[in-house]
Motif scaffolding. Structure first.
Motif, PDB file in Angstrom:
ATOM      1  N   GLU A   1     -12.690  43.150  28.463  1.00  0.00           N
ATOM      2  CA  GLU A   1     -13.375  42.908  27.189  1.00  0.00           C
ATOM      3  C   GLU A   1     -13.940  41.489  27.210  1.00  0.00           C
ATOM      4  O   GLU A   1     -13.221  40.546  27.549  1.00  0.00           O
ATOM      5  CB  GLU A   1     -12.377  43.068  26.038  1.00  0.00           C
TER       6      GLU A   1
ATOM      7  N   MET B   1      -8.327  41.223  30.199  1.00  0.00           N
ATOM      8  CA  MET B   1      -8.049  42.435  30.965  1.00  0.00           C
ATOM      9  C   MET B   1      -7.181  43.349  30.101  1.00  0.00           C
ATOM     10  O   MET B   1      -6.143  42.932  29.603  1.00  0.00           O
ATOM     11  CB  MET B   1      -7.313  42.057  32.256  1.00  0.00           C
TER      12      MET B   1
ATOM     13  N   ARG C   1      -5.832  50.421  31.339  1.00  0.00           N
ATOM     14  CA  ARG C   1      -6.144  51.811  30.990  1.00  0.00           C
ATOM     15  C   ARG C   1      -5.450  52.707  31.998  1.00  0.00           C
ATOM     16  O   ARG C   1      -5.320  52.352  33.169  1.00  0.00           O
ATOM     17  CB  ARG C   1      -7.660  52.074  31.080  1.00  0.00           C
TER      18      ARG C   1
ATOM     19  N   SER D   1      -4.234  55.221  26.046  1.00  0.00           N
ATOM     20  CA  SER D   1      -4.304  53.850  25.532  1.00  0.00           C
ATOM     21  C   SER D   1      -3.039  53.070  25.900  1.00  0.00           C
ATOM     22  O   SER D   1      -1.945  53.621  25.942  1.00  0.00           O
ATOM     23  CB  SER D   1      -4.451  53.906  24.007  1.00  0.00           C
TER      24      SER D   1
ATOM     25  N   ILE E   1       7.431  47.787  33.756  1.00  0.00           N
ATOM     26  CA  ILE E   1       6.292  47.010  33.253  1.00  0.00           C
ATOM     27  C   ILE E   1       5.862  45.911  34.229  1.00  0.00           C
ATOM     28  O   ILE E   1       4.660  45.667  34.392  1.00  0.00           O
ATOM     29  CB  ILE E   1       6.586  46.441  31.836  1.00  0.00           C
TER      30      ILE E   1
ATOM     31  N   ILE F   1       0.875  39.670  28.671  1.00  0.00           N
ATOM     32  CA  ILE F   1       2.188  39.718  29.316  1.00  0.00           C
ATOM     33  C   ILE F   1       3.219  40.176  28.292  1.00  0.00           C
ATOM     34  O   ILE F   1       3.264  39.673  27.162  1.00  0.00           O
ATOM     35  CB  ILE F   1       2.557  38.325  29.879  1.00  0.00           C
TER      36      ILE F   1
ATOM     37  N   GLN G   1       8.655  41.026  30.477  1.00  0.00           N
ATOM     38  CA  GLN G   1       8.384  40.286  31.718  1.00  0.00           C
ATOM     39  C   GLN G   1       8.865  38.847  31.628  1.00  0.00           C
ATOM     40  O   GLN G   1       9.301  38.268  32.606  1.00  0.00           O
ATOM     41  CB  GLN G   1       6.874  40.303  32.007  1.00  0.00           C
TER      42      GLN G   1
ATOM     43  N   ASP H   1      -1.015  35.068  21.460  1.00  0.00           N
ATOM     44  CA  ASP H   1      -1.799  36.254  21.056  1.00  0.00           C
ATOM     45  C   ASP H   1      -1.345  36.759  19.681  1.00  0.00           C
ATOM     46  O   ASP H   1      -0.222  36.488  19.257  1.00  0.00           O
ATOM     47  CB  ASP H   1      -1.557  37.353  22.110  1.00  0.00           C
TER      48      ASP H   1
END
Ligand code: C2E
Ligand code: CA
Ligand code: CA
Length: 553
Positions: free
Chosen positions: A298, A313, A316, A326, A340, A368, A372, A429
């Protein structure tokens, strides 16, 4: 085995002896009656009249022999009784061992099935219903890991005691294994609310803090309830223990997935959900192996100049069975089943390789997961990956959400610091959706704050309330952290944001996330691709094909 066989033989032997002893005793009694009737009057007569004519000596001996035999028979009978009592006790003990959980004294899984079937039959006779209540303690493994198995055992016993204290007379409590319990609860058919009240009491009572071996332990439970109905109402079908257990189990897992510490009635849709979930789990594991997970990108743009700055990134999954899936569906599952990191590393590898053709000024942001960040080797793994892919750390931006900060700020801080030292950027985020404190924000060296799209989308209306966005922008300015606004869907939002200051933006207005091939074309058009001859050829061909189609039309 031989011992058992020996015992059986002993048993047979003694039974045979018992039959003989019984025969002898019966014969002795009959003979006693016969000889006694002849001898006893003679003895009595001798005593009362004083005559010297004693009883017949042979008959007297026979009588004495009979008495001896009767005594022998009687003793044997008593021995037999004692033996039977011992055996009955042993059998009772064996039954208990087979049916009772030794730790909590509840029924075990085996007897639970049997008792449930009995309860169902009894309820049917009394026109009642049975609720099978499946109980699973939440995070019990942690209690065990942190405090040891002895404390874990005590917690199980205490939980069982508390539940048992609430049981009505005709209900049954069983421990099905580990930290899983079940209550079989008969209730009036039209009163599912009684079941709900009872379940709420169970949850409250076990949730109260327990003092166990000097530790204060708090434990919650997830509960699934099945009664052979779909939900608390519906058509009743034929039920049996197996079916109720199965349905209650599904409802219990549903409660776990919905956040634990709650209960759900079984619904038929849950069964489909579970099937889908199993498909997802196996699909994800297989998909990682087969490389079905692919990065989409995106655009991230400077909203004032309109210049492309880089890409976020977004994973998908092109599943052969389920189609495009999704990340909001598969990421949480991948986190739960512990794949993950593997998934994320694979995606980053592909992204670094894709981005090698891009203009070196373009950055890549990767999401992330909090899972993780729990890995103490996380930063080393990222740096190793960058080295292996020969990708400059300065072009990488790691997005972490506020929820990561609740877990262990200390660990997150040292991880951020070691990544930053190598030149990797770190963004916070979805800002505003979690509960990070100002103190946390100030103490963590983030490079950027991303305003969550839920706030940005509020700017859609021309006269929209933009206070939250304005406040976050002001906060960013105060902390000297640049801002990215996500979810810019139209020009109204864009213009409002432009008026509020400088920032990066992303959203559907600039385009949907695209696969690597589409990004390549976009960058080629914009002159942002490191020139690779075959790409130019490809584009020329494509344009020629399009022109040919237009001409022929
Ligand atoms: P996110 O980090 O907030 O990513 C942005 C999401 O918003 C993306 O959804 C994107 O397609 C969507 N979006 C972009 N522009 C707009 C817009 O203008 N309007 C609206 N309504 N939505 C927009 P997507 O790709 O479905 O990703 C969802 C979430 O999945 C991401 O949220 C991120 O948290 C997570 N995710 C995606 N890829 C990964 C990954 O590789 N690893 C991890 N851990 N999480 C990922
Ligand atoms: Ca993100
Ligand atoms: Ca976001």
């Amino acid at each position: 085995m031989t011992k058992l066989r020996g015992k059986t033989r002993d048993g047979l032997e003694s039974t045979r002896r018992d039959v003989v002893a019984l025969g002898i005793a019966v014969a002795a009694i009959i003979m006693f009656v016969g000889t006694g009737s002849a001898v006893i009057p003679q003895i009595v007569r001798q005593w009362t009249t004083g005559t010297t004519n004693g009883p017949d000596i042979v008959l007297t001996n026979a009588l004495l022999l009979n008495i001896a035999l009767i005594i022998f028979g009687w003793r044997r009978y008593r021995e037999l009784r004692a033996e039977i009592d011992t055996r009955r006790e042993a059998e009772e003990r064996a039954r208990e061992l087979a049916e009772i959980d030794p730790l909590t004294g509840c029924h075990n899984r085996r007897s639970a099935t049997h008792e449930t079937d009995r309860a169902i039959a009894r309820a049917q006779r009394e026109s009642k219903a049975i609720a099978f209540i499946m109980v699973d303690l939440d995070n019990f493994k942690q209690v065990n890991d942190l405090n040891g198995h002895q404390v874990g055992d005590d917690v199980l016993v205490r939980a069982a005691e508390r539940m048992s204290a609430l049981l009505p007379r005709d209900a049954i409590l069983a421990r099905l294994g580990g930290d899983e319990f079940a209550v079989v609860y008969p209730y009036e058919r039209n009163s599912p609310d009684h079941v709900e009240q009872f379940v709420s009491r169970l949850i409250d009572s076990v949730a109260a803090p327990m003092a166990v071996q000097g530790q204060q332990i708090e434990i919650t439970m997830s509960i699934g309830v099945a009664s052979g109905l779909s939900g608390r109402h519906g058509e009743r079908s034929e039920v049996d223990a197996q079916m109720l257990m199965h349905q209650a189990d599904i409802a219990m897992y549903h409660a776990k997935r919905q956040g634990k510490n709650r209960y759900y009635w079984f619904e038929e849709t849950m069964e489909n959900e579970l099937r889908f979930r199993n498909q997802l789990e196996t699909g994800i594991r297989l998909g990682i192996e087969k490389g079905e997970f692919i990065p989409h990108y995106e655009q991230q743009v400077d909203i004032n100049t309109g210049h492309l700055m880089g890409f976020e990134m977004l994973a998908r999954w092109n599943s052969p069975r389920l189609g495009m899936v999704s990340p909001e569906i598969f990421i949480p599952v991948a986190e739960e089943i512990g794949v993950i990191s593997e998934l994320s590393e694979g995606l980053m590898r592909q992204a670094f390789s894709d981005a090698k053709e891009w203009d070196p000024s373009l950055t890549i942001s990767v999401n992330i997961s909090p899972v993780q960040l729990r890995d103490p080797w996380f930063s080393q793994k990222i740096l190793k990956l960058l080295l292996e892919c020969n990708f400059p750390p300065q072009r990488l931006d790691i997005e972490i959400t506020e929820s990561c900060l609740h877990e262990n700020v200390g660990v997150v801080r040292s991880m951020i610091t070691s990544l930053k030292n190598q030149g990797v950027k770190i963004s916070l985020d979805d800002f505003g959706t979690g509960y990070s404190s100002l103190a946390q924000l100030r103490s963590l060296p983030f490079d950027r704050i991303k305003i969550d799209r839920s706030f940005v989308s509020e700017l859609k209306e021309a006269d929209a309330n933009s206070q939250i966005v304005a406040a976050i922008i002001a906060l960013g300015a105060g902390l000297d952290m640049p801002i990215t606004a996500e979810g810019i869907e139209d020009n109204t939002i864009l213009e409002t944001l432009k008026a509020m200051g400088e920032m990066k933006g992303q959203g559907y207005l600039y385009g949907r996330p695209e696969c690597a091939a589409e990004v390549r074309k976009r960058l080629a058009r914009e002159g942002l691709l490191i020139v690779v001859p075959e790409i130019v050829d490809e584009l020329v061909h494509e344009n020629a094909a399009v022109e040919a189609v237009i001409k022929s039309a």
